[in-house]
Design a protein around this motif. Structure first.
Motif, mmCIF file in Angstrom:
data_model
loop_
_atom_site.group_PDB
_atom_site.id
_atom_site.type_symbol
_atom_site.label_atom_id
_atom_site.label_comp_id
_atom_site.label_asym_id
_atom_site.label_seq_id
_atom_site.Cartn_x
_atom_site.Cartn_y
_atom_site.Cartn_z
ATOM 1 N N ILE A 178 -3.073 -6.434 -2.882
ATOM 2 C CA ILE A 178 -2.933 -5.126 -3.520
ATOM 3 C C ILE A 178 -3.926 -4.200 -2.830
ATOM 4 O O ILE A 178 -5.118 -4.192 -3.141
ATOM 5 C CB ILE A 178 -3.224 -5.192 -5.033
ATOM 6 C CG1 ILE A 178 -2.422 -6.308 -5.706
ATOM 7 C CG2 ILE A 178 -2.894 -3.857 -5.687
ATOM 8 C CD1 ILE A 178 -2.704 -6.462 -7.191
ATOM 9 N N GLU A 222 0.807 -1.222 0.000
ATOM 10 C CA GLU A 222 0.000 0.000 0.000
ATOM 11 C C GLU A 222 0.843 1.276 0.000
ATOM 12 O O GLU A 222 0.307 2.363 0.212
ATOM 13 C CB GLU A 222 -0.971 0.003 1.189
ATOM 14 C CG GLU A 222 -0.396 -0.409 2.518
ATOM 15 C CD GLU A 222 -1.487 -0.739 3.536
ATOM 16 O OE1 GLU A 222 -2.557 -0.116 3.501
ATOM 17 O OE2 GLU A 222 -1.243 -1.630 4.374
ATOM 18 N N ARG A 280 -5.348 -1.134 -2.790
ATOM 19 C CA ARG A 280 -5.318 -0.137 -3.857
ATOM 20 C C ARG A 280 -5.643 1.286 -3.394
ATOM 21 O O ARG A 280 -5.366 2.238 -4.116
ATOM 22 C CB ARG A 280 -6.280 -0.565 -4.968
ATOM 23 C CG ARG A 280 -5.910 -1.934 -5.554
ATOM 24 C CD ARG A 280 -6.811 -2.341 -6.676
ATOM 25 N NE ARG A 280 -8.209 -2.365 -6.267
ATOM 26 C CZ ARG A 280 -9.221 -2.361 -7.139
ATOM 27 N NH1 ARG A 280 -8.975 -2.306 -8.431
ATOM 28 N NH2 ARG A 280 -10.463 -2.406 -6.709
ATOM 29 N N ILE A 289 2.409 -6.003 -10.138
ATOM 30 C CA ILE A 289 2.296 -6.850 -8.948
ATOM 31 C C ILE A 289 1.759 -8.231 -9.332
ATOM 32 O O ILE A 289 2.263 -9.263 -8.860
ATOM 33 C CB ILE A 289 1.394 -6.181 -7.890
ATOM 34 C CG1 ILE A 289 2.049 -4.902 -7.361
ATOM 35 C CG2 ILE A 289 1.121 -7.145 -6.728
ATOM 36 C CD1 ILE A 289 1.176 -4.102 -6.418
ATOM 37 N N TRP A 299 -7.050 -9.037 -4.482
ATOM 38 C CA TRP A 299 -7.422 -7.774 -5.138
ATOM 39 C C TRP A 299 -8.348 -7.035 -4.187
ATOM 40 O O TRP A 299 -9.456 -7.472 -3.931
ATOM 41 C CB TRP A 299 -8.119 -8.143 -6.437
ATOM 42 C CG TRP A 299 -8.597 -7.073 -7.353
ATOM 43 C CD1 TRP A 299 -9.766 -6.388 -7.270
ATOM 44 C CD2 TRP A 299 -7.955 -6.630 -8.546
ATOM 45 N NE1 TRP A 299 -9.885 -5.533 -8.337
ATOM 46 C CE2 TRP A 299 -8.782 -5.659 -9.139
ATOM 47 C CE3 TRP A 299 -6.752 -6.942 -9.172
ATOM 48 C CZ2 TRP A 299 -8.462 -5.013 -10.324
ATOM 49 C CZ3 TRP A 299 -6.427 -6.312 -10.363
ATOM 50 C CH2 TRP A 299 -7.277 -5.347 -10.925
ATOM 51 N N GLN A 342 -0.814 -2.298 -10.651
ATOM 52 C CA GLN A 342 -1.562 -3.547 -10.425
ATOM 53 C C GLN A 342 -1.020 -4.669 -11.303
ATOM 54 O O GLN A 342 -0.818 -5.792 -10.845
ATOM 55 C CB GLN A 342 -3.047 -3.340 -10.747
ATOM 56 C CG GLN A 342 -3.796 -2.522 -9.738
ATOM 57 C CD GLN A 342 -5.243 -2.300 -10.137
ATOM 58 O OE1 GLN A 342 -6.037 -1.869 -9.331
ATOM 59 N NE2 GLN A 342 -5.596 -2.567 -11.365
ATOM 60 N N PHE A 397 5.866 -1.286 -2.898
ATOM 61 C CA PHE A 397 5.816 -1.757 -4.286
ATOM 62 C C PHE A 397 7.225 -1.944 -4.842
ATOM 63 O O PHE A 397 7.532 -2.974 -5.459
ATOM 64 C CB PHE A 397 5.024 -0.753 -5.132
ATOM 65 C CG PHE A 397 5.136 -0.967 -6.608
ATOM 66 C CD1 PHE A 397 4.608 -2.095 -7.207
ATOM 67 C CD2 PHE A 397 5.791 -0.029 -7.407
ATOM 68 C CE1 PHE A 397 4.721 -2.299 -8.576
ATOM 69 C CE2 PHE A 397 5.911 -0.218 -8.761
ATOM 70 C CZ PHE A 397 5.374 -1.362 -9.350
#
Length: 642
Positions: free
Chosen positions: A520, A495, A522, A541, A554, A538, A500
């Motif tokens: 993820i 996050e 988001r 990953i 997700w 996205q 990442f």
């Protein structure tokens, strides 16, 4: 295909095959070399993930250069362009090289691989096995699991948990940032009871709160409640405002929606009767009258036809319908302070302080010039030790953006750069993101360490919030080992931009454990990486995790409007369908979450027939059966006896 060996076309084609062959051999040698050099690292990986970790290293080496020119040449030659190599990197390259060897006759001996080569079917099988170990068995006809975040009422509402499981929930997520161990225990007890009743299994996933970087408190504004009737476009009253009076010493919630709830003296309240009038002078010195329309044991209802402003201490005078009873008075005991906010526009200055003193809006002089800028505190002031001038800062899920202009010992000066055209309000307890700052925050807070003993004893999966670096994962692994009990699987919540960027290293660290996954997250990730880059992030990953055969969850705002308001947007449906690329989709809580689970189940089942990861599945296309040209062609074939 017929070619003349002496023709220039054959020579040019053969030369192209040779060049592509040589380029692929160089790439393959680099992959094998990377695996050999990484043997000490691979030795630390759990046996169940060692081949997957090697494949991940091969994938990282493969993607270390721009492959697009090579892909175009491969596709032009009718060969695999390596676009689906994630779960079986070396096997994909070897398959292409084998074809090229046959075409060119070049039997150059290839370097021995550094370990077992994962073939096409093995790569898919490993991902399926790791997903089942983390998230449990898949539902018949739907390979993607559904995870649901529990609302607080799930602790006391068995029926809600039962129906969620019945509709298709495979993972119950409990957010440790809310409620407490007692409430979590009741939620899990409801789940176990529902499992027995339905003959289903469901994983318990517990999310550690992590370090919450949020805005501090704001000064309270005047305690005043505005009571306003509903009016039509001409200003005529079409429905009076409804006021619920209740005894101050025994607060009782209004039995129906109310425009205001006011605590008053219990003795005065008991003497009210239907038809009485309550007269007062409100905060604007306007005379107002309420009509008592119902009285019950718990309180009384009154109605108002004019807008009224009530503050603590407002005097209320009871007058009976006949006017014969003695006039009695009381005062409004309490009115909750209104929530304060800072209205910010581009160009405004905001002072973020390192203390928890209540912040306040800006102050301007009579000419409109700013005397004192708006200011607000921060929940973790030590983060500003890692912040530098020129770095970006975001508030409230990216609704307000700014740039750090100056870092001082007691405060940070921020220049607001982005809001809505009309400005945006910043309130207390809203998230702060510093995507360009290298923050040294620990992933596990003192509260997380306290919660971890419960999590380790009761959860199947523990989610590590704000995982930023490999050392964060090591710390969680060490704490779980120290507890010396059940070892739940680990899920890394990605996050932040730092998380990442460090995902490969964190994955290789998590793969030292027997079971792991990635979420993820988001919401914060979009703020950290930029909304315009979110789709790209996205994808990256998903690719990295497929190469590691690690399942992906997700999450964040999937079917959010549907869960909260009962009706999804078109964009939400498309987003939910894209979630089929992951191994699990998470829904957040909301009044209509049961409907959201049912809708998501339907979407995922439909998408399964069309898509598997990046690969399109060529199921019968219904549009082809409606085509006039196809119908004509089929009829022509029938006439010819076909």
């Amino acid at each position: 295909m017929s070619v003349e060996h002496g023709g220039s076309g054959y020579q040019s084609s053969n030369q192209e095959y040779e060049q592509v062959f040589e380029e692929l051999v160089v790439i393959r040698d680099r992959l094998v070399s990377e695996g050999v050099c990484s043997q000490p690292l691979l030795a630390q990986i759990h046996a169940g993930y060692r081949d997957s970790a090697r494949n991940l290293l091969h994938y990282l080496a493969l993607r270390h250069r721009d492959l697009r020119p090579l892909q175009i040449r491969l596709a032009a030659l009718g060969l695999s362009s390596l676009g689906r190599a994630e779960s079986h990197v070396l096997a994909t390259i070897d398959a292409v090289l084998e074809v090229l060897q046959r075409l060119t006759g070049n039997m150059t001996e290839l370097a021995e691989p550094d370990g077992p080569t994962i073939d096409f079917s093995t790569g898919e099988r490993l991902l399926v096995e790791h997903t089942e170990a983390l998230l449990g068995p898949a539902a018949p006809g739907r390979g993607v699991r559904i995870m649901v975040t529990m609302p607080s009422e799930a602790a006391d509402d068995y029926e809600l948990v039962y129906h969620l499981l019945q509709q298709g929930m495979e993972c119950m997520r409990i957010n440790c940032a809310h409620d407490d161990a007692e409430a979590w225990s009741r939620m899990i007890a409801h789940l176990r009871r529902a499992e027995l009743a339905l003959g289903k299994k469901c994983r318990v996933v517990m999310d550690l709160g992590g370090p919450k970087l949020r805005t501090g408190p704001l000064e309270a504004v005047a305690s005043v409640v505005k009571i306003r009737p509903r009016r039509d476009e001409y200003g005529r009253v079409i429905a009076p405002a409804r006021i619920w009076f209740y005894p101050a010493d025994q607060p009782v919630a209004s039995p129906a929606p109310a425009d205001a709830c006011l605590p008053v003296d219990a003795g005065w309240l008991k003497r009210l009767a239907v038809g009485d009038k309550i007269r007062l002078i409100d905060a604007r010195h306007s005379r107002r009258t309420f009509r008592v329309v119902d009285c019950v044991d718990e309180g009384c209802w009154a109605e108002a036809d004019k807008t009224t402003y009530i503050v603590p201490g407002t005097t209320l005078r009871q007058r009976s319908e006949t006017g014969k009873r003695k006039l009695r008075t009381t005062n409004v005991v309490y009115v909750a302070p209104r929530e304060n906010s800072l209205l910010l526009h581009p160009g405004d200055q905001l002072i973020v302080t390192r203390d928890q003193l209540p912040g306040r809006p800006e102050v301007r002089d009579s000419g409109g010039q700013v005397l004192t800028p708006a200011r607000i505190g921060c929940s973790i002031p030590t983060v500003f030790d890692d912040v530098q001038s020129g770095e970006s800062i975001w508030f409230d899920d990216g609704k307000i953006g700014g740039v750090v202009e100056k870092v001082e010992s007691t405060q940070v000066q921020v220049r607001i750069t982005q809001t809505r055209l009309q400005g945006a309000k910043l309130r207390a307890d809203k998230g702060i993101n510093l995507p360009e700052s290298k923050l040294s925050l620990p992933a596990l807070t003192e509260q997380d360490l306290e919660d971890l003993s419960f999590v380790a004893a009761h959860a199947d999966v523990v989610e590590l919030s704000f995982a930023n670096r490999a050392s964060d994962v090591e710390q969680l692994q060490a704490e779980l080992q120290r507890l010396d009990g059940r070892q739940p699987a680990i899920v890394l919540k990605i996050e932040t931009r730092q998380g990442f960027e460090n995902l490969p290293d964190m994955l290789l660290t998590a793969m030292r454990s027997p079971c792991c996954g990635v979420m993820i997250a988001r919401g914060d990730l979009a703020v950290e990486c930029g909304f315009e880059r979110m789709a790209e992030v996205q994808e990256e990953i998903l690719w990295i995790c497929e190469a590691a055969h690690v399942p992906v969850i997700w999450a964040t705002q999937v079917l959010e409007t549907l869960a909260k308001e009962g009706m999804p947007s078109r964009a939400e449906i498309t987003d939910a369908a894209m979630g089929h690329r992951a191994e699990c989709v998470m829904l957040n809580k909301g009044p209509h979450v049961l409907h959201a689970v049912k809708t998501l189940d339907n979407i995922l089942r439909r998408m399964q027939a069309h898509q598997a990861k990046k690969r399109s599945m060529l199921r019968e296309l219904r549009l082809s059966t409606h085509s006039a040209a196809m119908k004509a062609g089929n009829g022509h074939q029938a006439d010819n006896g076909s």
